[in-house]
Design a protein around this motif. Structure first.
Motif, PDB file in Angstrom:
ATOM      1  N   SER A 183       1.144  -5.745   2.225  1.00 49.09           N
ATOM      2  CA  SER A 183       0.613  -5.669   0.641  1.00 49.09           C
ATOM      3  C   SER A 183       2.142  -6.296   0.090  1.00 49.09           C
ATOM      4  O   SER A 183       3.056  -6.373   0.399  1.00 49.09           O
ATOM      5  CB  SER A 183       0.619  -4.008   0.269  1.00 49.09           C
TER       6      SER A 183
ATOM      7  N   GLY B   7      -2.256  -4.478   6.425  1.00 44.50           N
ATOM      8  CA  GLY B   7      -1.023  -4.289   5.542  1.00 44.50           C
ATOM      9  C   GLY B   7      -0.433  -5.402   4.831  1.00 44.50           C
ATOM     10  O   GLY B   7      -1.290  -6.224   4.380  1.00 44.50           O
TER      11      GLY B   7
ATOM     12  N   GLN C   1       0.186   1.981   0.341  1.00 42.27           N
ATOM     13  CA  GLN C   1      -0.246   1.186   1.484  1.00 42.27           C
ATOM     14  C   GLN C   1      -0.372   2.183   2.639  1.00 42.27           C
ATOM     15  O   GLN C   1       0.483   2.834   3.004  1.00 42.27           O
ATOM     16  CB  GLN C   1       0.523   0.280   2.035  1.00 42.27           C
TER      17      GLN C   1
END
Length: 299
Positions: A221, A219, A23
């Motif tokens: 993830s 973000g 990420q």
């Protein structure tokens, strides 16, 4: 438990395989040199990782004007990174120019630097990704003596037929690079987790994380397991998520059921119903929704 199992073909296969999802918070331009540094760092820190995954549109940025032809020089640079580091590389997607059409395309590169497949996003994020054409084929590839891995891109996961088809084709792990900076991120995560449980597979749902000049994902993830469990969920900043994937766990879940309970893939296989949406019939309920286009203000 042994790290190998006997498959029907008689070969011994490695059940565990290291995949790292990266990420990133990179700018909206050529990030291939940043990829080079990141790959070296991950390999030095986690030498057991055999595959690296990056987010949607990370290598060259999120603008259609940055579309390139494949194969070409950018792909050659990525192939060299995979070959030099002896690693499977899924570098995120890039806008691909093919004639008059632009596609959102992910490539899969093996440790020898060979491109084993290119996947074009089946469902561009219409009406916003309006200058991007839709792909027309799926990608499931084999890691020799390990297992089968499928690829989809961002909005594709909103269509359950895509994940179902990857599982139908044998995918035990699904790699899902995305670029999401909108308020539907919570819904996207819910869909991803449910999809992992429904298809009884690992799912790497990888977003970007910020960046002041273009790659502004939210973000968060996440990696989900074949029982729908959350293996890890990232925060909003840069993060490397290394996971030791247990292919035996996928096979047990599919054979014995999720937590020893439902066996959805086998039930789907043996179901007798023919679903109306897949018979080529029109739907009056969907036709009345109107054309696919940008919402207009309500006065």
């Amino acid at each position: 438990m042994s790290n190998a199992d006997s498959r029907p073909n008689g070969r011994q296969t490695v059940a565990e395989f290291g995949i790292a999802a990266c990420q990133t918070t990179w700018p909206a331009g050529d990030n291939i040199d940043r990829l080079r540094c990141e790959i070296s760092t991950v390999k030095a820190r986690f030498p057991w990782v055999s595959m690296l995954l990056f987010g949607e549109l990370v290598p060259l940025g999120p603008f259609v004007k940055q579309a390139i032809k494949l194969p070409g020089p950018a792909e050659d640079r990525l192939r060299e990174l995979a070959r030099h580091n002896r690693i499977w590389l899924i570098p995120g997607s890039m806008y691909e120019l093919d004639g008059d059409s632009v596609y959102n395309t992910t490539i899969v590169i093996d440790p020898s630097g060979n491109v084993v497949g290119r996947y074009r996003k089946l469902y561009p994020f219409q009406p916003y990704e309006c200058d991007v054409s839709a792909g027309d084929s799926f990608l499931v590839f084999e890691v020799p003596d390990v297992g089968r891995i499928g690829v989809l891109i961002c909005y594709d996961i909103w269509f359950p037929e895509v994940m179902r088809t990857l599982a139908w084709l044998g995918a035990e792990v699904v790699l899902h690079p995305i670029l999401t900076n909108t308020l539907d991120r919570d819904v996207e995560l819910a869909i991803a987790r449910a999809s992992a449980a429904q298809q009884q597979c690992y799912l790497f749902n990888l977003n970007s994380a910020g960046g002041d000049d273009g790659l502004m994902g939210y973000g968060r993830s996440a990696v989900f397991g074949p029982d729908g469990d959350i293996i890890h969920q990232a925060c909003a900043g840069p993060e490397t998520i290394p996971v030791l994937v247990d292919f035996d766990r996928v096979r047990r879940s599919r054979s014995r059921g999720l937590h020893g309970l439902g066996q959805p893939l086998k039930s789907f296989r043996e179901g007798a119903i023919a679903f109306p949406p897949y018979g080529g019939m029109s739907s009056s309920a969907l036709e009345v929704l109107g054309p696919l286009g940008m919402p207009t203000p309500r006065l």
